[in-house]
Design a protein around this motif. Sequence first.
Motif, PDB file in Angstrom:
ATOM      1  N   GLY A  83      16.219  10.781  -3.588  1.00 39.46           N
ATOM      2  CA  GLY A  83      16.969   9.547  -3.396  1.00 39.46           C
ATOM      3  C   GLY A  83      16.063   8.390  -3.028  1.00 39.46           C
ATOM      4  N   GLY A  84      16.574   7.203  -3.122  1.00 39.10           N
ATOM      5  CA  GLY A  84      15.790   6.000  -2.891  1.00 39.10           C
ATOM      6  C   GLY A  84      15.688   5.584  -1.443  1.00 39.10           C
ATOM      7  N   ILE A  85      16.025   6.451  -0.512  1.00 36.12           N
ATOM      8  CA  ILE A  85      15.984   6.080   0.900  1.00 36.12           C
ATOM      9  C   ILE A  85      14.615   6.420   1.469  1.00 36.12           C
ATOM     10  CG2 ILE A  85      16.989   6.521   3.155  1.00 36.12           C
ATOM     11  CD1 ILE A  85      19.600   7.180   1.752  1.00 36.12           C
ATOM     12  N   LEU A  86      13.959   5.413   2.049  1.00 36.20           N
ATOM     13  CA  LEU A  86      12.651   5.634   2.652  1.00 36.20           C
ATOM     14  C   LEU A  86      12.800   6.366   3.984  1.00 36.20           C
ATOM     15  CD1 LEU A  86      11.068   2.120   2.073  1.00 36.20           C
ATOM     16  CD2 LEU A  86      10.484   4.222   0.876  1.00 36.20           C
ATOM     17  N   PRO A  87      11.845   7.224   4.313  1.00 34.42           N
ATOM     18  CA  PRO A  87      11.875   7.885   5.617  1.00 34.42           C
ATOM     19  C   PRO A  87      11.775   6.852   6.743  1.00 34.42           C
ATOM     20  CG  PRO A  87      10.342   8.969   4.135  1.00 34.42           C
ATOM     21  CD  PRO A  87      10.756   7.694   3.473  1.00 34.42           C
ATOM     22  N   PRO A  88      12.326   7.149   7.899  1.00 34.08           N
ATOM     23  CA  PRO A  88      12.308   6.191   9.009  1.00 34.08           C
ATOM     24  C   PRO A  88      10.908   5.741   9.418  1.00 34.08           C
ATOM     25  CG  PRO A  88      13.735   8.054   9.524  1.00 34.08           C
ATOM     26  CD  PRO A  88      13.056   8.363   8.223  1.00 34.08           C
ATOM     27  N   GLN A  89       9.930   6.664   9.366  1.00 32.47           N
ATOM     28  CA  GLN A  89       8.567   6.286   9.756  1.00 32.47           C
ATOM     29  C   GLN A  89       8.006   5.230   8.813  1.00 32.47           C
ATOM     30  OE1 GLN A  89       9.703   9.335   9.068  1.00 32.47           O
ATOM     31  NE2 GLN A  89       8.854  10.883  10.432  1.00 32.47           N
ATOM     32  N   VAL A  90       8.326   5.341   7.527  1.00 32.04           N
ATOM     33  CA  VAL A  90       7.859   4.374   6.539  1.00 32.04           C
ATOM     34  C   VAL A  90       8.539   3.038   6.776  1.00 32.04           C
ATOM     35  CG1 VAL A  90       7.776   3.826   4.076  1.00 32.04           C
ATOM     36  CG2 VAL A  90       7.294   6.148   4.840  1.00 32.04           C
ATOM     37  N   SER A  91       9.836   3.069   6.991  1.00 29.57           N
ATOM     38  CA  SER A  91      10.576   1.834   7.248  1.00 29.57           C
ATOM     39  C   SER A  91      10.035   1.129   8.487  1.00 29.57           C
ATOM     40  CB  SER A  91      12.063   2.131   7.432  1.00 29.57           C
ATOM     41  OG  SER A  91      12.602   2.679   6.259  1.00 29.57           O
ATOM     42  N   ALA A  92       9.748   1.899   9.536  1.00 36.05           N
ATOM     43  CA  ALA A  92       9.216   1.306  10.770  1.00 36.05           C
ATOM     44  C   ALA A  92       7.854   0.664  10.528  1.00 36.05           C
ATOM     45  CB  ALA A  92       9.118   2.370  11.856  1.00 36.05           C
ATOM     46  N   ALA A  93       6.995   1.315   9.740  1.00 34.60           N
ATOM     47  CA  ALA A  93       5.673   0.752   9.439  1.00 34.60           C
ATOM     48  C   ALA A  93       5.803  -0.532   8.629  1.00 34.60           C
ATOM     49  CB  ALA A  93       4.822   1.774   8.685  1.00 34.60           C
ATOM     50  N   ILE A  94       6.737  -0.576   7.702  1.00 30.37           N
ATOM     51  CA  ILE A  94       6.965  -1.793   6.916  1.00 30.37           C
ATOM     52  C   ILE A  94       7.431  -2.917   7.833  1.00 30.37           C
ATOM     53  CG2 ILE A  94       8.416  -2.819   5.111  1.00 30.37           C
ATOM     54  CD1 ILE A  94       8.313  -0.027   3.717  1.00 30.37           C
ATOM     55  N   LEU A  95       8.309  -2.596   8.774  1.00 29.21           N
ATOM     56  CA  LEU A  95       8.780  -3.611   9.722  1.00 29.21           C
ATOM     57  C   LEU A  95       7.645  -4.124  10.605  1.00 29.21           C
ATOM     58  CD1 LEU A  95      12.215  -2.100  10.792  1.00 29.21           C
ATOM     59  CD2 LEU A  95      11.820  -4.147   9.409  1.00 29.21           C
ATOM     60  N   ARG A  96       6.645  -3.281  10.849  1.00 26.04           N
ATOM     61  CA  ARG A  96       5.474  -3.710  11.633  1.00 26.04           C
ATOM     62  C   ARG A  96       4.500  -4.539  10.798  1.00 26.04           C
ATOM     63  NH1 ARG A  96       5.805   1.699  13.469  1.00 26.04           N
ATOM     64  NH2 ARG A  96       4.119   2.256  12.063  1.00 26.04           N
ATOM     65  N   GLY A  97       4.738  -4.626   9.479  1.00 26.31           N
ATOM     66  CA  GLY A  97       3.896  -5.472   8.640  1.00 26.31           C
ATOM     67  C   GLY A  97       3.074  -4.754   7.589  1.00 26.31           C
ATOM     68  N   ASP A  98       3.103  -3.423   7.549  1.00 29.45           N
ATOM     69  CA  ASP A  98       2.361  -2.697   6.517  1.00 29.45           C
ATOM     70  C   ASP A  98       3.046  -2.886   5.166  1.00 29.45           C
ATOM     71  OD1 ASP A  98       0.639  -1.724   8.422  1.00 29.45           O
ATOM     72  OD2 ASP A  98       1.393   0.329   8.384  1.00 29.45           O
ATOM     73  N   SER A  99       2.260  -2.821   4.105  1.00 27.78           N
ATOM     74  CA  SER A  99       2.857  -2.812   2.771  1.00 27.78           C
ATOM     75  C   SER A  99       3.522  -1.454   2.567  1.00 27.78           C
ATOM     76  CB  SER A  99       1.789  -3.020   1.698  1.00 27.78           C
ATOM     77  OG  SER A  99       0.941  -1.882   1.615  1.00 27.78           O
TER      78      SER A  99
ATOM     79  N   LYS B 107       0.872   1.233   1.747  1.00 26.51           N
ATOM     80  CA  LYS B 107       0.095   1.642   2.918  1.00 26.51           C
ATOM     81  C   LYS B 107       0.953   2.491   3.865  1.00 26.51           C
ATOM     82  CE  LYS B 107      -2.727  -0.099   6.698  1.00 26.51           C
ATOM     83  NZ  LYS B 107      -3.310  -1.300   7.317  1.00 26.51           N
ATOM     84  N   ALA B 108       2.194   2.080   4.072  1.00 25.05           N
ATOM     85  CA  ALA B 108       3.086   2.825   4.961  1.00 25.05           C
ATOM     86  C   ALA B 108       3.311   4.248   4.441  1.00 25.05           C
ATOM     87  CB  ALA B 108       4.420   2.085   5.104  1.00 25.05           C
ATOM     88  N   ILE B 109       3.516   4.378   3.140  1.00 27.35           N
ATOM     89  CA  ILE B 109       3.733   5.706   2.552  1.00 27.35           C
ATOM     90  C   ILE B 109       2.453   6.534   2.606  1.00 27.35           C
ATOM     91  CG2 ILE B 109       4.238   6.914   0.388  1.00 27.35           C
ATOM     92  CD1 ILE B 109       6.251   4.606  -0.201  1.00 27.35           C
ATOM     93  N   ARG B 110       1.318   5.898   2.319  1.00 25.84           N
ATOM     94  CA  ARG B 110       0.041   6.615   2.372  1.00 25.84           C
ATOM     95  C   ARG B 110      -0.209   7.158   3.778  1.00 25.84           C
ATOM     96  NH1 ARG B 110      -4.643   5.175   4.227  1.00 25.84           N
ATOM     97  NH2 ARG B 110      -4.310   2.922   4.168  1.00 25.84           N
ATOM     98  N   ASN B 111       0.007   6.318   4.784  1.00 25.60           N
ATOM     99  CA  ASN B 111      -0.190   6.764   6.170  1.00 25.60           C
ATOM    100  C   ASN B 111       0.826   7.838   6.563  1.00 25.60           C
ATOM    101  OD1 ASN B 111      -2.423   5.156   6.720  1.00 25.60           O
ATOM    102  ND2 ASN B 111      -1.167   3.417   7.302  1.00 25.60           N
ATOM    103  N   TRP B 112       2.065   7.674   6.106  1.00 25.52           N
ATOM    104  CA  TRP B 112       3.101   8.675   6.390  1.00 25.52           C
ATOM    105  C   TRP B 112       2.702  10.035   5.826  1.00 25.52           C
ATOM    106  CZ3 TRP B 112       6.890  10.238   2.455  1.00 25.52           C
ATOM    107  CH2 TRP B 112       7.884  11.090   2.958  1.00 25.52           C
ATOM    108  N   ARG B 113       2.064  10.030   4.663  1.00 25.44           N
ATOM    109  CA  ARG B 113       1.606  11.280   4.042  1.00 25.44           C
ATOM    110  C   ARG B 113       0.282  11.767   4.635  1.00 25.44           C
ATOM    111  NH1 ARG B 113       5.736  13.907   2.218  1.00 25.44           N
ATOM    112  NH2 ARG B 113       6.599  13.173   0.265  1.00 25.44           N
ATOM    113  N   GLY B 114      -0.306  10.995   5.541  1.00 24.46           N
ATOM    114  CA  GLY B 114      -1.551  11.413   6.186  1.00 24.46           C
ATOM    115  C   GLY B 114      -2.768  11.303   5.278  1.00 24.46           C
ATOM    116  N   GLU B 115      -2.718  10.411   4.324  1.00 28.16           N
ATOM    117  CA  GLU B 115      -3.821  10.226   3.368  1.00 28.16           C
ATOM    118  C   GLU B 115      -4.695   9.040   3.762  1.00 28.16           C
ATOM    119  OE1 GLU B 115      -4.704  11.978   0.800  1.00 28.16           O
ATOM    120  OE2 GLU B 115      -2.964  13.214   0.378  1.00 28.16           O
ATOM    121  N   THR B 116      -5.987   9.175   3.527  1.00 27.02           N
ATOM    122  CA  THR B 116      -6.880   8.027   3.653  1.00 27.02           C
ATOM    123  C   THR B 116      -6.992   7.377   2.285  1.00 27.02           C
ATOM    124  OG1 THR B 116      -8.858   9.309   3.108  1.00 27.02           O
ATOM    125  CG2 THR B 116      -8.235   9.187   5.452  1.00 27.02           C
TER     126      THR B 116
END
Length: 127
Positions: free
Chosen positions: A54-70, A73-82
């Motif tokens: 589904g098209g719903i972003l996980p809460p951690q991603v949404s929170a990172a976007i609200l903090r200003g991440d693209s 970047k928010a998804i990459r960090n959520w997945r633990g990727e550099t």
Amino acid sequence: MRSPQIIRTPDGEELVVLPRADYEALVERADHEAEDAEDVAIYDARKAELAAGGGILPPQVSAAILRGDSRLKAIRNWRGETQLHLTFKTGIAQGYLSDLENGRRRGTSDTIAKLAQALNVPAEWLS
């Protein structure tokens, strides 16, 4: 809680008499249990939507976007990727990935598809 009093009507129906404080405590407890059940149902529905792609972003991603991440970047960090590891997985240059994350460039559909596959997310999340 005191023992309730049971009264039988002429029709045989049993009525329970209890102190008002006990009644109010029971009502409050039932309200909390109903609220908990609603929360569980919402959680289960959201989890099913995510599992179905589904098209719903996980809460951690949404929170990172609200903090200003693209979103990328928010998804990459959520997945633990550099960025470096993601460039190895996708073959995309690190500078280009940085530009995508910072909004200096827009990715092609092929680039978005590679990133989505590497991050194991729907491509729509990165569009």
